[in-house]
Design an enzyme around this catalytic site. Structure first.
Site, short mmCIF file in Angstrom:
data_model
loop_
_atom_site.label_atom_id
_atom_site.label_comp_id
_atom_site.label_asym_id
_atom_site.label_seq_id
_atom_site.Cartn_x
_atom_site.Cartn_y
_atom_site.Cartn_z
N TRP A 32 0.96 52.39 -46.49
CA TRP A 32 0.63 51.81 -45.48
C TRP A 32 1.52 50.56 -45.25
O TRP A 32 1.75 50.36 -44.06
CB TRP A 32 -0.78 51.58 -45.59
CG TRP A 32 -1.25 50.55 -44.48
CD1 TRP A 32 -1.29 49.12 -44.60
CD2 TRP A 32 -1.75 51.02 -43.10
NE1 TRP A 32 -1.93 48.66 -43.18
CE2 TRP A 32 -2.19 49.75 -42.56
CE3 TRP A 32 -1.80 52.19 -42.41
CZ2 TRP A 32 -2.69 49.78 -41.19
CZ3 TRP A 32 -2.25 51.98 -41.23
CH2 TRP A 32 -2.91 50.88 -40.62
N TYR A 81 1.01 49.51 -32.73
CA TYR A 81 0.32 48.50 -33.53
C TYR A 81 -1.19 48.66 -33.49
O TYR A 81 -2.02 48.69 -34.32
CB TYR A 81 1.05 47.11 -33.75
CG TYR A 81 0.42 46.28 -34.69
CD1 TYR A 81 0.93 46.48 -36.05
CD2 TYR A 81 -0.59 45.50 -34.57
CE1 TYR A 81 0.47 45.39 -36.91
CE2 TYR A 81 -1.19 44.83 -35.59
CZ TYR A 81 -0.41 44.85 -36.83
OH TYR A 81 -1.12 44.03 -37.90
N HIS A 115 -4.14 50.33 -35.95
CA HIS A 115 -5.39 49.48 -36.45
C HIS A 115 -6.44 49.73 -35.94
O HIS A 115 -7.57 49.28 -36.53
CB HIS A 115 -5.06 47.94 -36.31
CG HIS A 115 -3.99 47.37 -37.23
ND1 HIS A 115 -2.67 47.77 -37.24
CD2 HIS A 115 -4.04 46.84 -38.61
CE1 HIS A 115 -1.97 47.33 -38.06
NE2 HIS A 115 -2.77 46.73 -39.22
N TYR A 117 -12.10 40.17 -42.86
CA TYR A 117 -10.89 40.17 -42.50
C TYR A 117 -10.58 40.57 -41.16
O TYR A 117 -11.26 41.53 -40.73
CB TYR A 117 -10.00 41.30 -43.41
CG TYR A 117 -8.52 41.19 -43.44
CD1 TYR A 117 -7.71 40.85 -42.27
CD2 TYR A 117 -7.96 41.49 -44.87
CE1 TYR A 117 -6.20 40.83 -42.58
CE2 TYR A 117 -6.56 41.63 -44.91
CZ TYR A 117 -5.57 41.19 -43.58
OH TYR A 117 -4.30 41.42 -43.89
#
Length: 125
Positions: free
Chosen positions: A75, A17, A21, A40
């Site tokens: 995605w 993960y 990212h 964000y």
């Protein structure tokens, strides 16, 4: 408006993960920007607790825009498998957290000046 949400990343998928990212595809980044989200950030605890925050003028419109944007489908489909007990797409299924304190809002309401400088410590530099 500021939005904060929570998800749980599967413990066996944490490293992957984080890797995914580290370099989000540019088309996904552009889709997020085009949907109206800004500032964000994602924060990940070692046990997989994921907290996300962003700002937007209209969260419902941003969510709809991402749901309808073909750039996000692949995605989000790939990312869904990273989460424990997710109902639906990550963008839609993440529980929102209620903001109960905001320093800037309360300081402004109290008439305090906003300062971006570190507080004086009283110690020589």
């Amino acid at each position: 408006m500021r939005v904060c949400f929570q998800l749980q990343v599967r413990p066996d998928r944490l490293d992957e993960y984080v890797r995914r990212h580290a370099a989000v595809p540019p088309e996904m980044l552009q889709a997020i920007v085009d949907a109206g989200r800004r500032d964000y950030s994602l924060f990940l605890r070692d046990d997989g607790l994921l907290i996300g925050t962003y700002e937007t003028d209209d969260d419902e419109a941003a969510r709809r825009a991402l749901a309808e944007d073909p750039r996000t489908r692949a995605w989000e489909a790939e990312m869904a498998d990273f989460f424990v007990a997710l109902d639906g797409r990550p963008d839609q299924g993440a529980p929102r957290l209620r903001e109960v304190f905001n320093l800037e809002e309360q300081a402004a309401a109290a008439g305090l000046a906003e300062s971006r400088e570190p507080a004086e410590t009283g110690r020589p530099a």
